[in-house]
Scaffold this active site. Structure first.
Site, PDB file in Angstrom:
ATOM      1  N   CYS A   2       0.839  -1.205   0.000  1.00 57.06           N
ATOM      2  CA  CYS A   2       0.000   0.000   0.000  1.00 57.06           C
ATOM      3  C   CYS A   2       0.872   1.252   0.000  1.00 57.06           C
ATOM      4  O   CYS A   2       2.002   1.246   0.478  1.00 57.06           O
ATOM      5  CB  CYS A   2      -0.865   0.031   1.250  1.00 57.06           C
ATOM      6  SG  CYS A   2      -1.888  -1.413   1.430  1.00 57.06           S
ATOM      7  N   ARG A  27       4.963   0.507  -6.381  1.00 62.93           N
ATOM      8  CA  ARG A  27       4.941  -0.330  -5.178  1.00 62.93           C
ATOM      9  C   ARG A  27       3.998  -1.510  -5.338  1.00 62.93           C
ATOM     10  O   ARG A  27       4.033  -2.457  -4.560  1.00 62.93           O
ATOM     11  CB  ARG A  27       4.510   0.505  -3.970  1.00 62.93           C
ATOM     12  CG  ARG A  27       5.470   1.609  -3.585  1.00 62.93           C
ATOM     13  CD  ARG A  27       4.812   2.599  -2.625  1.00 62.93           C
ATOM     14  NE  ARG A  27       4.485   1.998  -1.370  1.00 62.93           N
ATOM     15  CZ  ARG A  27       5.305   1.993  -0.312  1.00 62.93           C
ATOM     16  NH1 ARG A  27       6.501   2.520  -0.426  1.00 62.93           N
ATOM     17  NH2 ARG A  27       4.950   1.461   0.820  1.00 62.93           N
ATOM     18  N   TRP A  74      -2.906  -2.630  -1.587  1.00 59.02           N
ATOM     19  CA  TRP A  74      -2.433  -3.972  -1.983  1.00 59.02           C
ATOM     20  C   TRP A  74      -3.148  -4.905  -1.020  1.00 59.02           C
ATOM     21  O   TRP A  74      -2.803  -4.978   0.167  1.00 59.02           O
ATOM     22  CB  TRP A  74      -0.909  -4.013  -1.805  1.00 59.02           C
ATOM     23  CG  TRP A  74      -0.224  -5.180  -2.442  1.00 59.02           C
ATOM     24  CD1 TRP A  74       0.070  -5.348  -3.756  1.00 59.02           C
ATOM     25  CD2 TRP A  74       0.281  -6.347  -1.767  1.00 59.02           C
ATOM     26  NE1 TRP A  74       0.747  -6.537  -3.948  1.00 59.02           N
ATOM     27  CE2 TRP A  74       0.883  -7.167  -2.748  1.00 59.02           C
ATOM     28  CE3 TRP A  74       0.306  -6.766  -0.452  1.00 59.02           C
ATOM     29  CZ2 TRP A  74       1.492  -8.383  -2.456  1.00 59.02           C
ATOM     30  CZ3 TRP A  74       0.918  -7.968  -0.140  1.00 59.02           C
ATOM     31  CH2 TRP A  74       1.494  -8.773  -1.141  1.00 59.02           C
ATOM     32  N   ASN A 100      -1.692   1.543   5.857  1.00 62.96           N
ATOM     33  CA  ASN A 100      -0.772   0.566   5.263  1.00 62.96           C
ATOM     34  C   ASN A 100      -0.328  -0.333   6.408  1.00 62.96           C
ATOM     35  O   ASN A 100       0.165   0.160   7.414  1.00 62.96           O
ATOM     36  CB  ASN A 100       0.430   1.303   4.649  1.00 62.96           C
ATOM     37  CG  ASN A 100       1.409   0.352   3.980  1.00 62.96           C
ATOM     38  OD1 ASN A 100       1.121  -0.842   3.846  1.00 62.96           O
ATOM     39  ND2 ASN A 100       2.560   0.870   3.581  1.00 62.96           N
ATOM     40  N   GLY A 101      -0.552  -1.640   6.296  1.00 58.80           N
ATOM     41  CA  GLY A 101      -0.142  -2.561   7.375  1.00 58.80           C
ATOM     42  C   GLY A 101      -1.261  -3.551   7.660  1.00 58.80           C
ATOM     43  O   GLY A 101      -2.219  -3.672   6.896  1.00 58.80           O
ATOM     44  N   GLU A 489      19.416 -15.399  -9.715  1.00 59.28           N
ATOM     45  CA  GLU A 489      18.915 -14.037  -9.990  1.00 59.28           C
ATOM     46  C   GLU A 489      18.315 -13.951 -11.388  1.00 59.28           C
ATOM     47  O   GLU A 489      17.251 -13.368 -11.581  1.00 59.28           O
ATOM     48  CB  GLU A 489      20.042 -13.026  -9.825  1.00 59.28           C
ATOM     49  CG  GLU A 489      19.694 -11.590 -10.187  1.00 59.28           C
ATOM     50  CD  GLU A 489      18.586 -10.993  -9.320  1.00 59.28           C
ATOM     51  OE1 GLU A 489      18.168 -11.615  -8.332  1.00 59.28           O
ATOM     52  OE2 GLU A 489      18.076  -9.911  -9.687  1.00 59.28           O
ATOM     53  N   LYS A 493      14.469 -12.859 -12.052  1.00 59.59           N
ATOM     54  CA  LYS A 493      14.118 -11.729 -12.937  1.00 59.59           C
ATOM     55  C   LYS A 493      13.115 -12.188 -13.995  1.00 59.59           C
ATOM     56  O   LYS A 493      12.111 -11.553 -14.242  1.00 59.59           O
ATOM     57  CB  LYS A 493      15.389 -11.183 -13.619  1.00 59.59           C
ATOM     58  CG  LYS A 493      16.319 -10.431 -12.710  1.00 59.59           C
ATOM     59  CD  LYS A 493      15.927  -9.005 -12.463  1.00 59.59           C
ATOM     60  CE  LYS A 493      15.208  -8.694 -11.211  1.00 59.59           C
ATOM     61  NZ  LYS A 493      15.601  -9.099  -9.928  1.00 59.59           N
ATOM     62  N   GLU A 496       9.620 -13.015 -12.442  1.00 57.69           N
ATOM     63  CA  GLU A 496       8.799 -11.970 -11.806  1.00 57.69           C
ATOM     64  C   GLU A 496       8.270 -10.946 -12.804  1.00 57.69           C
ATOM     65  O   GLU A 496       7.277 -10.291 -12.527  1.00 57.69           O
ATOM     66  CB  GLU A 496       9.536 -11.285 -10.663  1.00 57.69           C
ATOM     67  CG  GLU A 496      10.734 -10.469 -11.025  1.00 57.69           C
ATOM     68  CD  GLU A 496      11.300  -9.741  -9.803  1.00 57.69           C
ATOM     69  OE1 GLU A 496      10.536  -9.327  -8.920  1.00 57.69           O
ATOM     70  OE2 GLU A 496      12.514  -9.601  -9.737  1.00 57.69           O
ATOM     71  N   HIS A 512      21.555 -33.980 -11.415  1.00 55.13           N
ATOM     72  CA  HIS A 512      20.833 -34.609 -10.285  1.00 55.13           C
ATOM     73  C   HIS A 512      19.356 -34.271 -10.333  1.00 55.13           C
ATOM     74  O   HIS A 512      18.750 -34.022  -9.302  1.00 55.13           O
ATOM     75  CB  HIS A 512      21.478 -34.158  -8.969  1.00 55.13           C
ATOM     76  CG  HIS A 512      22.932 -34.446  -8.919  1.00 55.13           C
ATOM     77  ND1 HIS A 512      23.447 -35.697  -8.643  1.00 55.13           N
ATOM     78  CD2 HIS A 512      24.011 -33.673  -9.215  1.00 55.13           C
ATOM     79  CE1 HIS A 512      24.773 -35.665  -8.710  1.00 55.13           C
ATOM     80  NE2 HIS A 512      25.144 -34.446  -9.054  1.00 55.13           N
ATOM     81  N   LYS A 611       7.031  -3.562  -4.701  1.00 58.56           N
ATOM     82  CA  LYS A 611       8.440  -3.164  -4.659  1.00 58.56           C
ATOM     83  C   LYS A 611       9.024  -3.394  -3.280  1.00 58.56           C
ATOM     84  O   LYS A 611      10.164  -3.769  -3.137  1.00 58.56           O
ATOM     85  CB  LYS A 611       8.595  -1.696  -5.040  1.00 58.56           C
ATOM     86  CG  LYS A 611      10.031  -1.210  -5.067  1.00 58.56           C
ATOM     87  CD  LYS A 611      10.873  -1.963  -6.074  1.00 58.56           C
ATOM     88  CE  LYS A 611      12.312  -1.538  -6.057  1.00 58.56           C
ATOM     89  NZ  LYS A 611      13.171  -2.431  -6.851  1.00 58.56           N
TER      90      LYS A 611
HETATM   91  C1  AGP Z   1      13.585  -8.512  -6.752  1.00 60.58           C
HETATM   92  O1  AGP Z   1      13.557  -8.168  -8.122  1.00 60.58           O
HETATM   93  C2  AGP Z   1      12.230  -8.443  -6.111  1.00 60.58           C
HETATM   94  N1  AGP Z   1      11.625  -7.179  -6.300  1.00 60.58           N
HETATM   95  C3  AGP Z   1      12.254  -8.876  -4.649  1.00 60.58           C
HETATM   96  O2  AGP Z   1      12.743 -10.194  -4.594  1.00 60.58           O
HETATM   97  C4  AGP Z   1      13.120  -8.002  -3.726  1.00 60.58           C
HETATM   98  O3  AGP Z   1      14.485  -8.198  -4.005  1.00 60.58           O
HETATM   99  C5  AGP Z   1      12.859  -8.441  -2.286  1.00 60.58           C
HETATM  100  O4  AGP Z   1      11.497  -8.207  -1.992  1.00 60.58           O
HETATM  101  C6  AGP Z   1      13.738  -7.703  -1.270  1.00 60.58           C
HETATM  102  O5  AGP Z   1      13.451  -6.332  -1.307  1.00 60.58           O
HETATM  103  P1  AGP Z   1      14.439  -5.336  -0.487  1.00 60.58           P
HETATM  104  O6  AGP Z   1      15.783  -5.424  -1.124  1.00 60.58           O
HETATM  105  O7  AGP Z   1      13.805  -3.993  -0.626  1.00 60.58           O
HETATM  106  O8  AGP Z   1      14.463  -5.819   0.933  1.00 60.58           O
END
Ligand code: AGP
Length: 616
Positions: A2, A27, A74, A100-101, A489, A493, A496, A512, A611
């Site tokens: 949020c 976000r 969210w 937010n929360g 990674e 990428k 996501e 394996h 985010k």
């Molecule tokens: C990575 O592309 C994602 N957005 C997600 O995995 C992110 O790295 C993770 O939520 C950690 O976020 P932060 O670095 O703000 O703690």
């Protein structure tokens, strides 16, 4: 997660609130809304969908007030519906709130309030909060020395279990906002005769660079003339006004199609910022101003423990490799969410690190608090100055990568790796690394920005490859040693932002199990750097080819790859092994970006993602 924006000033609030929400879109959210206060009444617009839908709805209303609050939701409690969108109004019509929360004890609150005659129009935990504020307000007698509005919010928050960042309006107190935070970030922008409240600096940077970072347990009372901050137990807080180092242009898209693309190409500058002023005078080691530990303290450390989530966790795995390789000190890496509950046995002389771009990831914040509860010092590698994690750590290293708006982390990731490489040098030079080796290492790190610029020159070629492979439904990413985290990674990428299934493995592990996936429809991306394992990787590629698997090989320049073995070869410049993970990140970032763009995905705001994950 949020997002919250609030405004008290002389301008029409709705336009400022909508502009702020647009800058919080990255976000991640599913509905949006705003409330402005005018003539002791609320004018409200809220709707499922994007901010532009809200803007169209708002345009049909007067919304003439100069005080307002707004929200991007969210969904946590209650489905994605107009009724569940924020703001929520108390059933007596006197208060409006955005939140937010997560309020963990909201069910009991609802029952109590229904028993007192309050009604509910949504399924949210937030509505219980705003009705409880109304309840306390009714009970609160007006006193000349205190604000009844502030007191009713304060008393309500004493009953809350869970996390919140809230902003509240009251029809009896025009031109005022009461806001508070516990676990969800809130920042107050101090403008010229106006105040802008936001979950994130990006929402207010276009109006002021002067900010006050609210801390957990603080409550701020904003009026047209000034603001005051106290704690929930009424202790006055003297606000510290910080100046944000970046400008609204940094948070703009510029010539790029997406923020992710912009941030991939900003990596050379981000790497230069990470290094600026951080090498020793003799250029043989690194210097960090914020670790708050003396060399004597470091002499006592014989182990490091890193915690993070997602991409930041991959950066921890690279940090583990670099610190163990160059400083010869053991490193343990844990997912934040696992560390906080698995009650791992810990070694006394351990120094903790958490890595977090946003500095607000709740699992990483909890891991930090758990380590500190056990008496350990925690350092934070963060990109957001004044973020909760940055402020609660015992010390740390800011990344200075500039705002990272795209949900998929790119420049923050390579910046984190570079800082880890610098930290490995710092520790190594306190132990066995010689002066000359240190000088060579520093020279290698200084080349990182240009090496990334060279890797970025492959973008057109990678875009072509992406177009050819965009319709596959499964990918394997394989790498070894410091490039195994890069395989993870690359897979993350791709997953996501393109929604394609992808898995990362240590290259030798494919025998394996994963090799069973190989077919013409499941391409494999290989990291094949020059060095002692090059031939091992070649043999893995041969095993894939023997099973008709397509292979995309990322090889360092100068590697003679047997002809006909790789369907695609992407070259990266040869470099020092401490820089290799940084340079190797570029092709997999570009590959995932161009595949997602080719598929028409919402690259900067991928479905279901946020985010910064500020709820468990
Ligand atoms: C990575 O592309 C994602 N957005 C997600 O995995 C992110 O790295 C993770 O939520 C950690 O976020 P932060 O670095 O703000 O703690």
């Amino acid at each position: 997660m949020c997002g919250i924006v609030g405004y008290v000033g002389k301008q029409k609030a709705s336009a400022i609130l909508l502009e702020g929400l647009k800058r919080l879109e990255y976000r991640g959210y599913d509905s949006a809304g705003l409330a402005v206060e005018h003539d002791h009444k609320f004018e409200i617009a809220k709707k499922v969908g994007r901010v532009e839908i809200l803007a169209k709805l708002a345009a049909q209303q007067r919304l003439s007030g100069t005080t307002g609050i707004s929200h991007t939701r969210w969904a946590t409690h209650g489905g994605v519906t107009d009724a569940n969108a924020h703001p929520h109004v108390s059933s007596d019509g006197r208060f409006a709130i955005v939140h937010n929360g997560v309020i963990e004890n909201y069910v009991g609150m609802r029952k109590f309030l229904i028993g007192k005659g309050y009604t509910f129009a949504s399924e949210t935990d937030t509505e219980a909060l705003v009705n409880l504020i109304a309840y306390h307000y009714q009970k609160e007698s007006a006193r000349p020395d205190t604000s009844r509005f502030l007191e009713s919010v304060r008393k309500t928050l004493h009953h809350v279990e869970g996390t919140y960042g809230i902003a509240v309006l009251c029809t009896d107190q025009p031109g005022e906002i009461v806001a508070a935070r516990k676990g969800s970030p809130l920042i107050l922008g101090v403008g010229d005769g106006e105040y802008i409240l936001a979950s994130d600096v990006a929402a207010l940077i276009s109006r002021t660079q002067n900010v006050v970072y609210l801390k957990d347990g603080e409550i701020v009372h904003i009026t047209p003339k000034n603001f005051s901050i106290t704690t929930l137990d009424l202790t006055d807080v003297s606000p510290v006004i910080d100046r944000v180092a970046w400008t609204v242009e940094d948070a703009d898209l510029g010539r790029f199609a997406h923020f992710m693309e912009k941030e991939i190409f900003e990596q050379p500058a981000a790497l230069e910022n990470a290094m600026r002023g951080r090498f020793s005078e003799d250029q043989s080691s690194a210097n960090f101003g914020g670790l708050n530990l003396t060399p004597a303290d470091f002499r006592q450390i014989d182990r490091f423990q890193f915690c993070a989530c997602g991409t930041a966790w991959h950066a921890c795995l690279v940090a583990e490799h670099l610190i163990e390789r160059f400083a010869r000190v053991p490193v343990e890496v844990d997912y934040s969410s696992e560390f906080r509950y698995r009650n791992a046995p810990l070694y006394s002389n351990t120094l903790f690190f958490v890595i977090s771009q946003s500095g607000e990831t709740i699992d990483t914040l909890a891991a930090l608090r758990e380590a500190r509860r056990k008496g350990y010092k925690v350092m934070a590698i963060c990109n957001v100055v004044g973020s909760t994690i940055a402020r609660e750590a015992d010390g740390g290293i800011y990344q200075h990568a500039g705002p990272e708006i795209g949900v998929a982390s790119t420049k923050a990731f390579t910046s984190q790796i570079l800082i880890a490489a610098m930290f490995a040098l710092y520790v190594a030079r306190m132990r066995d690394m010689s002066f000359s080796d240190g000088v060579q290492y520093v020279q290698a790190l200084k080349q990182a920005p240009d090496l990334v610029r060279k890797a970025l020159e492959q973008a057109p070629r990678i875009k072509e490859i992406a177009k050819r492979y965009a319709r596959h439904r499964d990918f394997l990413f394989l790498g070894r040693l410091s490039l195994f985290p890069l395989a993870l990674e690359g897979a993350l990428k791709l997953k996501e932002i393109s929604y394609i299934h992808a898995e990362g493995y240590p290259a030798a592990e494919m025998k394996h199990g994963p090799i069973a996936l190989i077919s013409e429809t499941c391409p494999t991306v290989f990291f094949a750097p020059k060095g002692e394992i090059f031939n091992k990787v070649v043999s893995s590629v041969q095993q894939i080819k023997a099973r008709k698997g397509k292979t995309i090989v990322i090889a360092t320049e100068g590697c003679e790859f047997p002809p006909g073995l790789a369907d695609e070869i992407i070259t990266i410049p040869d470099c020092h092994e401490a820089v290799l993970p940084i340079v190797a990140a570029v092709p997999v970032q570009l590959l995932s970006y161009y595949i997602a763009a080719e598929l028409g995905r919402d690259v900067d705001k991928p479905r279901n993602l946020a985010k910064s994950v500020t709820v468990e």
